[in-house]
Design an enzyme around this catalytic site. Structure first.
Site, PDB file in Angstrom:
ATOM      1  N   MET A  28      -8.710 -19.452   9.195  1.00  0.00           N
ATOM      2  CA  MET A  28      -7.352 -19.337   8.654  1.00  0.00           C
ATOM      3  C   MET A  28      -7.439 -18.649   7.304  1.00  0.00           C
ATOM      4  O   MET A  28      -8.168 -19.108   6.419  1.00  0.00           O
ATOM      5  CB  MET A  28      -6.704 -20.716   8.476  1.00  0.00           C
ATOM      6  CG  MET A  28      -6.444 -21.458   9.757  1.00  0.00           C
ATOM      7  SD  MET A  28      -5.785 -23.130   9.468  1.00  0.00           S
ATOM      8  CE  MET A  28      -7.303 -24.015   9.019  1.00  0.00           C
ATOM      9  N   GLU A 167      -7.764  -9.789  18.380  1.00  0.00           N
ATOM     10  CA  GLU A 167      -6.458  -9.770  17.716  1.00  0.00           C
ATOM     11  C   GLU A 167      -6.009  -8.397  17.229  1.00  0.00           C
ATOM     12  O   GLU A 167      -5.083  -8.289  16.429  1.00  0.00           O
ATOM     13  CB  GLU A 167      -6.417 -10.782  16.550  1.00  0.00           C
ATOM     14  CG  GLU A 167      -5.895 -12.135  16.924  1.00  0.00           C
ATOM     15  CD  GLU A 167      -6.869 -12.985  17.748  1.00  0.00           C
ATOM     16  OE1 GLU A 167      -6.406 -13.961  18.350  1.00  0.00           O
ATOM     17  OE2 GLU A 167      -8.076 -12.696  17.796  1.00  0.00           O
ATOM     18  N   TYR A 169      -7.811  -6.126  15.459  1.00  0.00           N
ATOM     19  CA  TYR A 169      -8.471  -5.597  14.267  1.00  0.00           C
ATOM     20  C   TYR A 169      -9.486  -4.510  14.664  1.00  0.00           C
ATOM     21  O   TYR A 169      -9.593  -4.144  15.832  1.00  0.00           O
ATOM     22  CB  TYR A 169      -9.127  -6.736  13.490  1.00  0.00           C
ATOM     23  CG  TYR A 169      -8.118  -7.709  12.899  1.00  0.00           C
ATOM     24  CD1 TYR A 169      -7.298  -7.337  11.833  1.00  0.00           C
ATOM     25  CD2 TYR A 169      -7.961  -8.988  13.423  1.00  0.00           C
ATOM     26  CE1 TYR A 169      -6.364  -8.215  11.298  1.00  0.00           C
ATOM     27  CE2 TYR A 169      -7.030  -9.877  12.890  1.00  0.00           C
ATOM     28  CZ  TYR A 169      -6.231  -9.478  11.832  1.00  0.00           C
ATOM     29  OH  TYR A 169      -5.309 -10.346  11.313  1.00  0.00           O
ATOM     30  N   ARG A 217     -16.001 -13.182  18.057  1.00  0.00           N
ATOM     31  CA  ARG A 217     -14.625 -13.450  18.512  1.00  0.00           C
ATOM     32  C   ARG A 217     -14.218 -12.316  19.449  1.00  0.00           C
ATOM     33  O   ARG A 217     -13.983 -11.184  19.020  1.00  0.00           O
ATOM     34  CB  ARG A 217     -13.695 -13.528  17.305  1.00  0.00           C
ATOM     35  CG  ARG A 217     -12.236 -13.726  17.648  1.00  0.00           C
ATOM     36  CD  ARG A 217     -11.848 -15.176  17.713  1.00  0.00           C
ATOM     37  NE  ARG A 217     -10.404 -15.318  17.850  1.00  0.00           N
ATOM     38  CZ  ARG A 217      -9.723 -16.404  17.501  1.00  0.00           C
ATOM     39  NH1 ARG A 217     -10.372 -17.443  16.995  1.00  0.00           N
ATOM     40  NH2 ARG A 217      -8.427 -16.470  17.664  1.00  0.00           N
ATOM     41  N   HIS A 255      -1.994  -8.827  17.383  1.00  0.00           N
ATOM     42  CA  HIS A 255      -0.852  -9.198  16.540  1.00  0.00           C
ATOM     43  C   HIS A 255       0.408  -8.426  16.928  1.00  0.00           C
ATOM     44  O   HIS A 255       1.522  -8.910  16.713  1.00  0.00           O
ATOM     45  CB  HIS A 255      -1.177  -8.965  15.063  1.00  0.00           C
ATOM     46  CG  HIS A 255      -2.146  -9.955  14.499  1.00  0.00           C
ATOM     47  ND1 HIS A 255      -2.012 -11.315  14.671  1.00  0.00           N
ATOM     48  CD2 HIS A 255      -3.272  -9.783  13.764  1.00  0.00           C
ATOM     49  CE1 HIS A 255      -3.015 -11.942  14.073  1.00  0.00           C
ATOM     50  NE2 HIS A 255      -3.795 -11.033  13.516  1.00  0.00           N
ATOM     51  N   GLN A 342       5.765 -22.049  10.172  1.00  0.00           N
ATOM     52  CA  GLN A 342       6.622 -21.796   9.016  1.00  0.00           C
ATOM     53  C   GLN A 342       5.884 -21.795   7.679  1.00  0.00           C
ATOM     54  O   GLN A 342       6.242 -21.031   6.781  1.00  0.00           O
ATOM     55  CB  GLN A 342       7.767 -22.812   8.991  1.00  0.00           C
ATOM     56  CG  GLN A 342       8.748 -22.633  10.131  1.00  0.00           C
ATOM     57  CD  GLN A 342       9.867 -23.648  10.096  1.00  0.00           C
ATOM     58  OE1 GLN A 342      10.372 -24.020   9.040  1.00  0.00           O
ATOM     59  NE2 GLN A 342      10.265 -24.122  11.256  1.00  0.00           N
ATOM     60  N   GLN A 414      17.094 -34.754  12.311  1.00  0.00           N
ATOM     61  CA  GLN A 414      17.237 -33.475  13.003  1.00  0.00           C
ATOM     62  C   GLN A 414      16.070 -33.188  13.947  1.00  0.00           C
ATOM     63  O   GLN A 414      16.212 -32.400  14.884  1.00  0.00           O
ATOM     64  CB  GLN A 414      17.371 -32.338  11.982  1.00  0.00           C
ATOM     65  CG  GLN A 414      18.623 -32.409  11.127  1.00  0.00           C
ATOM     66  CD  GLN A 414      19.895 -32.128  11.912  1.00  0.00           C
ATOM     67  OE1 GLN A 414      19.925 -31.256  12.772  1.00  0.00           O
ATOM     68  NE2 GLN A 414      20.952 -32.863  11.610  1.00  0.00           N
ATOM     69  N   LYS A 424      10.077 -26.754  22.012  1.00  0.00           N
ATOM     70  CA  LYS A 424       9.886 -27.489  20.763  1.00  0.00           C
ATOM     71  C   LYS A 424       9.630 -28.979  21.021  1.00  0.00           C
ATOM     72  O   LYS A 424       9.813 -29.809  20.137  1.00  0.00           O
ATOM     73  CB  LYS A 424      11.097 -27.320  19.846  1.00  0.00           C
ATOM     74  CG  LYS A 424      11.216 -25.925  19.251  1.00  0.00           C
ATOM     75  CD  LYS A 424      12.283 -25.853  18.176  1.00  0.00           C
ATOM     76  CE  LYS A 424      12.280 -24.489  17.497  1.00  0.00           C
ATOM     77  NZ  LYS A 424      13.286 -24.396  16.420  1.00  0.00           N
ATOM     78  N   TRP A 571      10.770 -12.861  16.339  1.00  0.00           N
ATOM     79  CA  TRP A 571      10.793 -11.893  17.441  1.00  0.00           C
ATOM     80  C   TRP A 571      10.747 -12.606  18.792  1.00  0.00           C
ATOM     81  O   TRP A 571      11.331 -12.132  19.771  1.00  0.00           O
ATOM     82  CB  TRP A 571       9.636 -10.905  17.305  1.00  0.00           C
ATOM     83  CG  TRP A 571       8.264 -11.508  17.414  1.00  0.00           C
ATOM     84  CD1 TRP A 571       7.511 -12.001  16.393  1.00  0.00           C
ATOM     85  CD2 TRP A 571       7.498 -11.680  18.605  1.00  0.00           C
ATOM     86  NE1 TRP A 571       6.309 -12.474  16.872  1.00  0.00           N
ATOM     87  CE2 TRP A 571       6.281 -12.293  18.219  1.00  0.00           C
ATOM     88  CE3 TRP A 571       7.712 -11.391  19.945  1.00  0.00           C
ATOM     89  CZ2 TRP A 571       5.281 -12.616  19.135  1.00  0.00           C
ATOM     90  CZ3 TRP A 571       6.722 -11.713  20.871  1.00  0.00           C
ATOM     91  CH2 TRP A 571       5.522 -12.313  20.465  1.00  0.00           C
TER      92      TRP A 571
END
Length: 686
Positions: A28, A167, A169, A217, A255, A342, A414, A424, A571
């Site tokens: 990360m 990914e 790269y 990877r 990506h 998020q 919520q 979700k 998106w």
């Protein structure tokens, strides 16, 4: 070792290294890699995870040279003088008993700076920069830079390196015909396109010797046009193994791919069938990734032979003690990643420090500390949504005596609505976590009780976290029999076949998805993913199920619908509604709501407004100044209003009264802000 997770918690010996279990903490990019002095905070972040049971940690991406950094002055490792700051991290991890590998990642055409390079000068659709084509000597130099960086990493104390070949790269760009249009020895055929990757692995192994962990990877499923055939992926896997890789870690999608791979809408462990296909054809350990967020799911993946290891990244943001809690057979105590993106990926891709919506202490281990309180107080918390739950947990952890009031029969606020949105469902994990923690910490919980001023007389301090009420937009007829609020809809109120949704914010999008989602939909068919692995790049034509309703979303603003959604998930939500043939009408002025629908006026088409935008092939023809959108049901998603009337009643109180979460700011529902605000308040108490 608990019998609950016998595969997950069994050790694995790779070369001369014995890993304590089958969980890799995945890479990360935290935002601290480039920060001056950030190595101390980064070390604290990793050490907290080692104390929580992490075995092998893979760092955020560090380029082997400056031109491969993601942005100007981005993290790279190319010289001796950079080693001391890396030593801060590796020494700390080793002192805590963990292993750590440096991810070597050259961003290629994803580099957002003027020095970006690529196999061919083809701009990425998600970047404004057109890269310079690498010459033959540049390619040789770049391979040497990878080998040199790995050697430096070894000298800096890293136990291994992960070579980022997925990914989209640089290494991945060499493998795919669309991004590698060369005709020299580095392109022109699948074998030639693989040469760059295998030569990097070979030279890294030569420079670092037999005991250094070399992870590769590998992009097992590109999910972009003109990508690799799976037989070429397998050929690469065999060549990488032969070149000296210790572990292959699977990567899914570029990506720029227009298919979700890690967002909450992706099924749990949704791509481990790809790693299984690799494992059946290779000899070295295979690690699998993407949407594995519970120990039960990880155990299931390993037990059925999909992989030898599971690689989890965001779950370690959500809970540093993920492995320790699994080892103690206490999964209900794990603060589960809900894949919302998020505070993690949205932050990373906008140049902010990474954190976590459900755990704002992630990446703030040195400054957001919940130490023991000096003076235990009686604290009343009103409202058990995300803000109230987070504050109650954090304050009780510090030693305060907390009583939590919630007028609904269930905790969650919520999040009780959010978990009903298709894709979700994992939001229910957060409610489960807080419920478990409040019992563990002895918090008094009073559900089904709307707190009044007299209920709070016992408290030394009051925290108002009562959340929000849906805003009534004030349109003539908005209380009529065909009108429903979003809360009623998500709780199961009957809805007609033709629906108008008033409001195109995050809630409007969620409600439109809820209303159009076909329960029989298959994720892979819907997005065009080939599970047979026969299609090039894994891509098929999307085949979504017909939507369950006809939905029109109305928006006052003339801005593009969905422009305020998250940068890494917006998106997806826009495409979901496009596939469901949802119609958007922008620049709307509402006239009235009748039993026939919504009468609106729309500005003349043009840049200033009045745009009628298609959601998926259906549009109103010849829009006039006024029109009637004929529907059976109208759903109001026109914003929220803070519920802070109790705070106003307590305004003259001598006790401290705090207002947090939606009760404080209701402009847009924001659980990230609410939970962060709650934990910061709890940490700041005496």
């Amino acid at each position: 070792m608990t019998a609950h997770y016998q595969h997950l918690l069994s050790p694995l010996t790779v070369g001369s290294t014995t890993l304590p279990h089958r969980v890799i903490m995945g890479s990360m990019h935290t935002g601290l890699e480039e920060k001056e002095g950030g190595e101390h905070e980064l070390a604290a972040f990793y050490v907290e995870r080692v104390r929580g049971g992490a075995g092998l940690i893979v760092t955020g991406g560090v380029s082997p040279n400056a031109e491969g950094a993601t942005r100007k002055n981005g993290a790279h490792l190319s010289s001796e003088d950079q080693l001391p700051r890396h030593r801060v991290v590796t020494d700390a991890v080793h002192d805590a008993g963990g292993f750590i590998a440096l991810q070597l990642m050259h961003s290629g055409r994803y580099g957002m700076h003027e020095h970006a390079v690529a196999p061919s000068p083809i701009r990425a659709p998600i970047n404004k920069v057109t890269p310079r084509e690498l010459s033959d000597s540049d390619v040789e130099r770049t391979i040497e830079d990878f080998a040199h960086a790995a050697q430096l990493a070894q000298r800096a104390g890293y136990d291994g390196a992960e070579i980022m070949g997925s990914e989209g790269y640089l290494i991945n760009e060499f493998l795919v015909e669309h991004t590698n249009q060369r005709t020299d020895r580095w392109g022109g055929s699948p074998q030639a396109r693989r040469r760059f990757a295998t030569e990097i692995v070979r030279r890294v192994r030569e420079r670092t010797g037999p005991d250094f962990l070399v992870m590769y990877r590998l992009s097992a499923l590109d999910l972009v046009p003109d990508a690799q055939e799976f037989e070429d992926v397998l050929a690469l896997g065999r060549e990488v193994e032969e070149a000296g890789a210790s572990i292959i870690n699977t990567g899914i999608g570029w990506h720029e791919a227009r298919i979700p791979t890690i967002a909450t809408s992706v099924p749990g462990a949704g791509f481990t069938w790809v790693s299984r296909a690799l494992r059946e054809n290779l000899s070295i350990p295979i690690s699998t990734v993407n949407r594995i967020n519970t120990p039960e799911l990880a155990e299931e993946v390993l037990a059925r032979g999909d992989a030898d290891l599971v690689c989890m990244a965001r779950p370690f943001l959500a809970d540093a003690a993920f492995v320790a809690k699994a080892r103690e057979a206490q999964p209900d105590r794990i603060n589960t990643c809900i894949a919302c993106n998020q505070a993690c990926l949205d932050h990373t891709f906008t140049g902010q420090r990474m954190s976590c919506l459900v755990n704002p202490q992630a990446m703030r281990e040195t400054d957001l500390i919940l130490g023991p309180t000096r003076t235990a107080e009686q604290i009343a918390v009103v409202g058990a949504g995300p803000a109230g739950l987070a504050f109650a947990e954090a304050a009780a952890e510090r030693g305060h005596r907390v009583t939590l009031f919630e007028e609904q029969p269930e905790l969650g606020g919520q999040f009780q609505l959010a978990r009903r949105i298709p894709g979700k469902e994992d939001y229910a994990h957060t409610i489960r976590y807080f419920s478990t923690r409040l019992k563990e910490l002895g918090v008094t919980v009073r559900t089904g009780h709307r707190a009044a001023q007299e209920d709070l007389a016992f408290a030394d301090r009051v925290v108002i976290a009562a959340g929000v009420d849906p805003r009534q937009p004030g349109i003539p007829g908005d209380t009529g029999p065909t009108v429903l609020g979003y809360k009623e809809v998500l709780e199961g109120a009957p809805v007609g076949q033709r629906v108008a949704v008033i409001g195109a914010g995050g809630i409007g999008y969620d409600v439109a998805h809820f209303l159009t989602h076909n329960p029989s939909a298959d994720f892979y068919a819907e997005w065009g993913i080939d599970r047979s692995l026969e299609a090039r790049g894994g891509l098929l034509a999307p085949a979504p199920e017909p939507p369950s309703r006809q939905v029109t979303v109305l928006q006052r603003s003339t801005t593009k619908p969905g422009s305020r959604l998250g940068p890494t998930t917006g998106w997806i939500h826009r495409l979901e509604l496009r596939m469901a043939n949802v119609v958007f009408i922008t620049g709307v002025e509402y006239q009235e709501i009748t039993d026939r629908g919504v009468r609106i006026s729309v500005a003349a088409p043009g840049p200033a407004g009045g745009v009628i935008e298609e959601g998926g092939g259906v549009a109103l023809e010849n829009p006039r100044t006024e029109t009637l959108v004929e529907v059976d049901t109208v759903v109001l998603c026109a914003g929220q209003e803070s519920r802070n009337e109790l705070a106003r009643e307590l305004a003259g109180d001598s006790r401290p009264v705090h207002v947090i979460g939606g009760a404080d700011v209701a402009a847009e529902l924001d659980a990230k802000r609410a939970i962060k605000q709650a934990v910061e308040l709890a940490a700041a108490l005496p």
